[in-house]
Motif scaffolding. Structure first.
Motif, PDB file in Angstrom:
ATOM      1  N   GLN A   1      26.020  46.061  40.927  1.00  0.00           N
ATOM      2  CA  GLN A   1      27.098  46.537  39.967  1.00  0.00           C
ATOM      3  C   GLN A   1      28.373  45.981  40.856  1.00  0.00           C
ATOM      4  O   GLN A   1      28.750  46.094  41.916  1.00  0.00           O
ATOM      5  CB  GLN A   1      27.326  47.980  39.899  1.00  0.00           C
ATOM      6  N   VAL A   2      29.288  45.482  39.781  1.00  0.00           N
ATOM      7  CA  VAL A   2      30.704  45.045  40.353  1.00  0.00           C
ATOM      8  C   VAL A   2      31.810  45.876  39.487  1.00  0.00           C
ATOM      9  O   VAL A   2      31.530  45.714  38.332  1.00  0.00           O
ATOM     10  CB  VAL A   2      30.842  43.515  40.280  1.00  0.00           C
ATOM     11  N   GLN A   3      32.663  46.267  40.257  1.00  0.00           N
ATOM     12  CA  GLN A   3      33.947  46.872  39.652  1.00  0.00           C
ATOM     13  C   GLN A   3      35.317  45.828  39.879  1.00  0.00           C
ATOM     14  O   GLN A   3      35.170  45.460  40.849  1.00  0.00           O
ATOM     15  CB  GLN A   3      34.271  48.206  40.006  1.00  0.00           C
ATOM     16  N   LEU A   4      35.725  45.440  38.687  1.00  0.00           N
ATOM     17  CA  LEU A   4      36.762  44.501  38.710  1.00  0.00           C
ATOM     18  C   LEU A   4      38.276  45.263  38.160  1.00  0.00           C
ATOM     19  O   LEU A   4      38.293  45.896  37.493  1.00  0.00           O
ATOM     20  CB  LEU A   4      36.667  43.372  37.918  1.00  0.00           C
ATOM     21  N   VAL A   5      39.206  45.084  39.152  1.00  0.00           N
ATOM     22  CA  VAL A   5      40.493  45.687  38.645  1.00  0.00           C
ATOM     23  C   VAL A   5      41.504  44.135  38.994  1.00  0.00           C
ATOM     24  O   VAL A   5      41.738  43.952  39.900  1.00  0.00           O
ATOM     25  CB  VAL A   5      40.954  46.815  39.912  1.00  0.00           C
ATOM     26  N   SER A  31      28.298  36.372  45.597  1.00  0.00           N
ATOM     27  CA  SER A  31      26.923  35.811  44.900  1.00  0.00           C
ATOM     28  C   SER A  31      27.388  35.575  43.402  1.00  0.00           C
ATOM     29  O   SER A  31      26.632  35.108  42.700  1.00  0.00           O
ATOM     30  CB  SER A  31      25.896  36.516  45.246  1.00  0.00           C
ATOM     31  N   TYR A  32      28.411  36.125  43.040  1.00  0.00           N
ATOM     32  CA  TYR A  32      29.029  36.178  41.726  1.00  0.00           C
ATOM     33  C   TYR A  32      29.675  35.068  41.385  1.00  0.00           C
ATOM     34  O   TYR A  32      30.418  34.661  41.885  1.00  0.00           O
ATOM     35  CB  TYR A  32      29.575  37.424  41.121  1.00  0.00           C
ATOM     36  N   ALA A  49      38.837  30.402  32.607  1.00  0.00           N
ATOM     37  CA  ALA A  49      38.517  29.591  33.864  1.00  0.00           C
ATOM     38  C   ALA A  49      37.447  30.231  34.554  1.00  0.00           C
ATOM     39  O   ALA A  49      36.985  31.557  34.141  1.00  0.00           O
ATOM     40  CB  ALA A  49      39.543  29.277  34.879  1.00  0.00           C
ATOM     41  N   VAL A  50      36.447  29.684  35.209  1.00  0.00           N
ATOM     42  CA  VAL A  50      35.290  30.292  36.066  1.00  0.00           C
ATOM     43  C   VAL A  50      35.292  29.599  37.330  1.00  0.00           C
ATOM     44  O   VAL A  50      35.619  28.124  37.458  1.00  0.00           O
ATOM     45  CB  VAL A  50      34.183  30.102  35.065  1.00  0.00           C
ATOM     46  N   ILE A  51      34.662  30.151  38.138  1.00  0.00           N
ATOM     47  CA  ILE A  51      34.527  29.500  39.495  1.00  0.00           C
ATOM     48  C   ILE A  51      33.338  29.970  40.183  1.00  0.00           C
ATOM     49  O   ILE A  51      32.751  31.207  40.218  1.00  0.00           O
ATOM     50  CB  ILE A  51      35.840  29.735  40.746  1.00  0.00           C
ATOM     51  N   ASP A  52      32.633  29.033  40.868  1.00  0.00           N
ATOM     52  CA  ASP A  52      31.236  29.419  41.575  1.00  0.00           C
ATOM     53  C   ASP A  52      31.577  30.289  42.585  1.00  0.00           C
ATOM     54  O   ASP A  52      32.547  30.342  42.991  1.00  0.00           O
ATOM     55  CB  ASP A  52      30.503  28.091  41.635  1.00  0.00           C
ATOM     56  N   TRP A  53      30.239  30.570  43.402  1.00  0.00           N
ATOM     57  CA  TRP A  53      30.322  31.514  44.319  1.00  0.00           C
ATOM     58  C   TRP A  53      30.906  30.813  45.699  1.00  0.00           C
ATOM     59  O   TRP A  53      31.530  31.462  46.537  1.00  0.00           O
ATOM     60  CB  TRP A  53      29.041  32.132  44.645  1.00  0.00           C
ATOM     61  N   THR A  54      30.955  29.650  45.771  1.00  0.00           N
ATOM     62  CA  THR A  54      31.417  28.829  46.991  1.00  0.00           C
ATOM     63  C   THR A  54      33.014  28.622  46.764  1.00  0.00           C
ATOM     64  O   THR A  54      33.668  28.495  47.869  1.00  0.00           O
ATOM     65  CB  THR A  54      30.804  27.325  47.064  1.00  0.00           C
ATOM     66  N   GLY A  55      33.392  28.681  45.632  1.00  0.00           N
ATOM     67  CA  GLY A  55      34.828  28.515  45.234  1.00  0.00           C
ATOM     68  C   GLY A  55      35.033  26.932  45.079  1.00  0.00           C
ATOM     69  O   GLY A  55      36.425  26.452  45.070  1.00  0.00           O
ATOM     70  N   ASP A  56      34.225  26.244  45.196  1.00  0.00           N
ATOM     71  CA  ASP A  56      34.391  24.638  45.161  1.00  0.00           C
ATOM     72  C   ASP A  56      34.251  24.002  43.975  1.00  0.00           C
ATOM     73  O   ASP A  56      34.391  22.716  43.637  1.00  0.00           O
ATOM     74  CB  ASP A  56      33.210  23.917  46.274  1.00  0.00           C
ATOM     75  N   TYR A  57      33.790  24.717  42.850  1.00  0.00           N
ATOM     76  CA  TYR A  57      33.595  24.210  41.452  1.00  0.00           C
ATOM     77  C   TYR A  57      34.023  25.152  40.469  1.00  0.00           C
ATOM     78  O   TYR A  57      33.357  25.853  39.669  1.00  0.00           O
ATOM     79  CB  TYR A  57      31.943  24.118  41.248  1.00  0.00           C
ATOM     80  N   CYS A  96      39.423  39.704  33.839  1.00  0.00           N
ATOM     81  CA  CYS A  96      38.737  39.188  35.228  1.00  0.00           C
ATOM     82  C   CYS A  96      37.317  39.567  34.800  1.00  0.00           C
ATOM     83  O   CYS A  96      36.724  40.690  34.283  1.00  0.00           O
ATOM     84  CB  CYS A  96      38.967  39.911  36.424  1.00  0.00           C
ATOM     85  N   VAL A  97      36.371  38.700  34.840  1.00  0.00           N
ATOM     86  CA  VAL A  97      34.999  38.706  34.323  1.00  0.00           C
ATOM     87  C   VAL A  97      34.204  38.181  35.750  1.00  0.00           C
ATOM     88  O   VAL A  97      34.543  37.423  36.527  1.00  0.00           O
ATOM     89  CB  VAL A  97      34.662  37.954  33.464  1.00  0.00           C
ATOM     90  N   ALA A  98      32.976  38.684  35.552  1.00  0.00           N
ATOM     91  CA  ALA A  98      31.857  38.451  36.833  1.00  0.00           C
ATOM     92  C   ALA A  98      30.508  38.316  36.017  1.00  0.00           C
ATOM     93  O   ALA A  98      30.163  39.019  35.209  1.00  0.00           O
ATOM     94  CB  ALA A  98      32.001  39.347  37.898  1.00  0.00           C
ATOM     95  N   VAL A  99      29.553  37.577  36.928  1.00  0.00           N
ATOM     96  CA  VAL A  99      28.173  37.500  36.352  1.00  0.00           C
ATOM     97  C   VAL A  99      27.261  36.801  37.548  1.00  0.00           C
ATOM     98  O   VAL A  99      27.898  35.872  38.113  1.00  0.00           O
ATOM     99  CB  VAL A  99      27.923  36.641  35.099  1.00  0.00           C
ATOM    100  N   GLN A 100      26.120  37.099  37.972  1.00  0.00           N
ATOM    101  CA  GLN A 100      25.507  36.648  38.907  1.00  0.00           C
ATOM    102  C   GLN A 100      24.614  35.348  38.395  1.00  0.00           C
ATOM    103  O   GLN A 100      24.937  34.434  39.226  1.00  0.00           O
ATOM    104  CB  GLN A 100      24.650  37.523  39.563  1.00  0.00           C
TER     105      GLN A 100
END
Length: 128
Positions: A1-5, A31-32, A49-57, A96-100
């Motif tokens: 579970q992730v909470q986002l603010v 990991s999200y 926009a979206v960014i992968d877990w590494t921050g590189d993509y 702000c959004v998140a998904v694994q």
């Protein structure tokens, strides 16, 4: 579970800049995939926009056109959206959004249903 603010929204004049920040919780934050959507009054929510877990993509909507930059700091559990050269049409609530599990190359990469966790949103208003 992730909470986002989210934080950092506000009023800015056209061609100005704002930096949105999103603080996440949970030890698995790194990991999200993390991202941003926005919704203007009377319009549907849209991918920003979206960014992968590494921050590189990172991946951006076409309307960004080099004006926004998404970044993340896994050590601080944060993701940011630096917005430059803002236009009145950028006025919206930004989420702000998140998904694994996410496929940035699939046919549904831009759809809000692909993201499991959402923040409460922060208002960005750009005056002309």
């Amino acid at each position: 579970q992730v909470q986002l603010v989210e934080s950092g929204g506000g009023l800015v004049q056209a061609v100005g800049s704002l930096r949105l920040s999103c603080a996440g919780s949970g030890r698995t934050f790194s990991s999200y995939y993390m991202g941003w959507f926005r919704q203007a009054t009377g319009k549907e929510r849209e991918f920003v926009a979206v960014i992968d877990w590494t921050g590189d993509y990172p991946k951006y909507a076409d309307f960004v056109n080099g004006r926004f930059t998404i970044s993340r700091d896994n050590a601080k559990y944060t993701v940011a959206l630096q917005m430059n050269n803002l236009k009145p049409e950028d006025t919206a609530v930004y989420y702000c959004v998140a998904v694994q599990i996410y496929d940035p190359y699939g046919s549904s990469w831009y759809k809000e249903g692909m993201f499991d966790y959402w923040g409460q949103g922060t208002q960005v208003t750009v005056s002309s």
